[in-house]
Design a protein around this motif. Structure first.
Motif, short mmCIF file in Angstrom:
data_model
loop_
_atom_site.label_atom_id
_atom_site.label_comp_id
_atom_site.label_asym_id
_atom_site.label_seq_id
_atom_site.Cartn_x
_atom_site.Cartn_y
_atom_site.Cartn_z
N LYS A 150 -8.08 -0.64 1.30
CA LYS A 150 -8.26 -1.79 2.19
C LYS A 150 -8.91 -2.97 1.47
N PHE A 151 -9.88 -2.69 0.62
CA PHE A 151 -10.64 -3.77 -0.01
C PHE A 151 -10.20 -4.07 -1.44
N SER A 152 -9.15 -3.41 -1.89
CA SER A 152 -8.67 -3.66 -3.25
C SER A 152 -7.87 -4.96 -3.31
N LYS A 153 -8.12 -5.75 -4.33
CA LYS A 153 -7.38 -7.00 -4.53
C LYS A 153 -6.12 -6.79 -5.36
N ASN A 154 -6.05 -5.64 -6.03
CA ASN A 154 -4.89 -5.35 -6.87
C ASN A 154 -4.47 -3.89 -6.65
N ILE A 155 -3.60 -3.67 -5.67
CA ILE A 155 -3.16 -2.31 -5.33
C ILE A 155 -2.07 -1.88 -6.30
N LYS A 156 -2.30 -0.79 -7.00
CA LYS A 156 -1.34 -0.30 -7.98
C LYS A 156 -0.19 0.43 -7.27
N SER A 157 0.93 0.51 -7.96
CA SER A 157 2.09 1.20 -7.39
C SER A 157 1.84 2.68 -7.19
N SER A 158 0.85 3.23 -7.90
CA SER A 158 0.52 4.65 -7.79
C SER A 158 -0.46 4.95 -6.67
N ASN A 159 -0.88 3.93 -5.92
CA ASN A 159 -1.84 4.13 -4.84
C ASN A 159 -1.24 4.99 -3.74
N ASP A 160 -1.86 6.14 -3.46
CA ASP A 160 -1.29 7.10 -2.51
C ASP A 160 -1.20 6.55 -1.09
N ILE A 161 -2.23 5.84 -0.65
CA ILE A 161 -2.25 5.34 0.72
C ILE A 161 -1.20 4.26 0.92
N ALA A 162 -1.14 3.31 -0.01
CA ALA A 162 -0.13 2.26 0.09
C ALA A 162 1.28 2.83 0.05
N SER A 163 1.50 3.83 -0.80
CA SER A 163 2.82 4.47 -0.89
C SER A 163 3.17 5.19 0.40
N TYR A 164 2.18 5.83 0.99
CA TYR A 164 2.40 6.57 2.23
C TYR A 164 2.81 5.63 3.36
N LEU A 165 2.13 4.51 3.48
CA LEU A 165 2.40 3.58 4.59
C LEU A 165 3.78 2.93 4.48
N MET A 166 4.33 2.88 3.29
CA MET A 166 5.65 2.28 3.11
C MET A 166 6.75 3.03 3.86
N TYR A 167 6.49 4.30 4.20
CA TYR A 167 7.51 5.10 4.88
C TYR A 167 7.55 4.86 6.39
N PHE A 168 6.62 4.06 6.92
CA PHE A 168 6.54 3.87 8.37
C PHE A 168 6.99 2.46 8.75
N PRO A 169 7.99 2.37 9.63
CA PRO A 169 8.49 1.05 10.04
C PRO A 169 7.58 0.34 11.03
N ASN A 170 6.65 1.07 11.67
CA ASN A 170 5.75 0.47 12.65
C ASN A 170 4.72 -0.40 11.94
N ALA A 171 4.81 -1.73 12.15
CA ALA A 171 3.94 -2.67 11.45
C ALA A 171 2.47 -2.48 11.82
N LYS A 172 2.20 -1.95 13.01
CA LYS A 172 0.82 -1.74 13.44
C LYS A 172 0.16 -0.58 12.69
N TYR A 173 1.00 0.29 12.11
CA TYR A 173 0.47 1.43 11.37
C TYR A 173 0.26 0.99 9.92
N ASN A 174 -0.92 0.47 9.65
CA ASN A 174 -1.21 -0.11 8.35
C ASN A 174 -2.57 0.36 7.85
N VAL A 175 -3.01 -0.18 6.73
CA VAL A 175 -4.27 0.27 6.14
C VAL A 175 -5.45 -0.08 7.03
N ASP A 176 -5.39 -1.18 7.78
CA ASP A 176 -6.47 -1.53 8.69
C ASP A 176 -6.59 -0.49 9.81
N TYR A 177 -5.45 0.00 10.26
CA TYR A 177 -5.43 1.02 11.31
C TYR A 177 -6.03 2.34 10.78
#
Length: 405
Positions: free
Chosen positions: A195-222
């Motif tokens: 959430k607080f990273s200014k430079n999210i790497k492609s290997s970031n597990d959380i960011a990669s996980y969220l990419m699979y969900f089309p629901n825009a409300k389901y994000n890192v803030d959630y």
């Protein structure tokens, strides 16, 4: 196999310090998250037992302010220069080798690699796992999601195994408490960093996980809001007390395990959340100890925003216990949406109810003060997501050794 032999030597060297807690070496076909957690905790026990023989928690009587201040400073130094290095590496190995690595092995990757960095001041504490990309098997979307979340998933499994050791012993060792705080909060820390990273790497597990969900409300803030559920986990506070009060201030190794008193035992509830191939899940865990039996009864419920699932499970240690053998058992049942698995082709598994059951038999082989058991674990699970197990239906089997008094 070399790792297994190394762990065996560590167990033998430190066996004299083992209590009624089962210290387990276990081997299964996949070097699973559960086998990794138990083997690494046994190694961790051997290391800190050996270390504490030479680096005592208290060097002298600490009566008086100056002596107490010196004692606390000494213990802080021991933590940062020695203890944290071991504890961090145990947690990192679980996350990378037996978390991500377990899913890589499940999906047929043969050239996986791992990078593990020591804890400061000797390194930057980083780590990563690479599948190797040598797999010709088709990988489904849900299996890809499992690869991403498996590091944090395996950390939670290690946290559960630590709690079971506390339940068996009725006390918390300060070294286990530091490790517990690291592995249980692994998912929360990952989400906060994302959430607080200014430079999210492609290997970031959380960011990669969220990419699979089309629901825009389901994000890192959630997910960040859900992460605050960790504040409802009493074991976090027990562990923090064990380190700060029992060890750092008083110079002692262990403190008793608190809990709600029940007849012949205690009860400790816990609320947490985890990630699944369908989205977030909420867990209500109930740890109970009565006599020699100790167990966990849990309920799980999928986040309605993205996940329509539910489940229930129970795990009991010492369900049957005698002089020459003991029996542990578990049962899980769940209702989950349809999902896909890979192979020669992508297949869809229909939504519905499925279950899993395992039985672990421990046979005493040598009649010596330090109990030595042979362990055999057998079971079966239907298709569906269950922490640490294959996504498809599968037989569960493992062999191992167990040491206790």
């Amino acid at each position: 196999m070399r790792i297994f032999l190394l762990l065996f030597v560590c167990v033998i060297l430190s066996a004299k310090s083992f209590s009624q807690v089962q210290q387990i070496l276990i081997l299964d076909s996949n070097l699973s998250e559960y086998s990794g957690a138990n083997n690494l905790l046994t190694l961790h026990k051997g290391i800190y037992t050996f270390e504490n023989q030479y680096l005592k928690t208290q060097l002298f009587d600490e009566s008086g302010l100056k002596r107490k201040a010196f004692g606390i400073t000494y213990r802080l130094g021991k933590t940062f220069l020695f203890d944290n290095v071991t504890d961090h590496m145990i947690g990192l190995m679980q996350h990378e080798i037996f978390g991500h690595g377990s899913r890589y092995r499940e999906l047929g990757y043969k050239k996986s690699s791992y990078h593990l960095n020591l804890f400061p001041p000797y390194g930057d504490a980083s780590g990563w796992a690479s599948s190797g990309g040598d797999n010709k098997r088709k990988i489904s979307t849900h299996e890809s999601m499992l690869k991403v979340i498996s590091g944090c998933e395996s950390s939670n499994i290690m946290a559960e195994e630590i709690v079971f050791r506390w339940m068996a012993r009725g006390s918390i060792n300060y070294r286990e408490s530091v490790l517990y705080l690291g592995v249980f909060n692994n998912l929360t820390n990952y989400i906060v960093q994302t959430k607080f990273s200014k430079n999210i790497k492609s290997s970031n597990d959380i960011a990669s996980y969220l990419m699979y969900f089309p629901n825009a409300k389901y994000n890192v803030d959630y997910l960040y809001k859900q992460a605050f559920l960790t504040l409802l986990n009493p074991f976090n506070y027990f562990a923090a007390y064990s380190y700060l009060r029992t060890y750092l201030y008083k110079g002692q190794e262990s403190t008793g395990l608190p809990g709600i008193k029940i007849k012949n035992g205690i009860y400790i509830p816990q609320i947490r959340f985890g990630l699944s191939p369908f989205g977030s899940e909420y867990y209500f865990d109930n740890y109970i100890k009565s006599g020699q039996k100790y167990m966990k009864v849990y309920f799980r419920y999928g986040d309605p925003l993205v996940n329509n699932s539910s489940g229930f499970g129970i795990r009991v240690n010492n369900l049957i216990k005698s002089r020459w053998f003991s029996v542990n058992s578990s049962f899980d049942i769940w209702d989950q949406p349809e999902f896909q698995v890979g192979g020669g082709a992508i297949k869809t598994v229909k939504a519905g109810i499925n279950a899993a059951a395992t039985t672990t038999l421990l046979f005493r082989m040598i009649n010596v003060p330090n109990r030595f058991d042979v362990l055999i674990k057998l079971g079966y699970k239907g298709p569906g997501y269950l922490q640490g197990e294959k996504l498809e239906k599968a037989f569960i089997g493992a062999i191992g050794l167990s040491f206790s008094e």
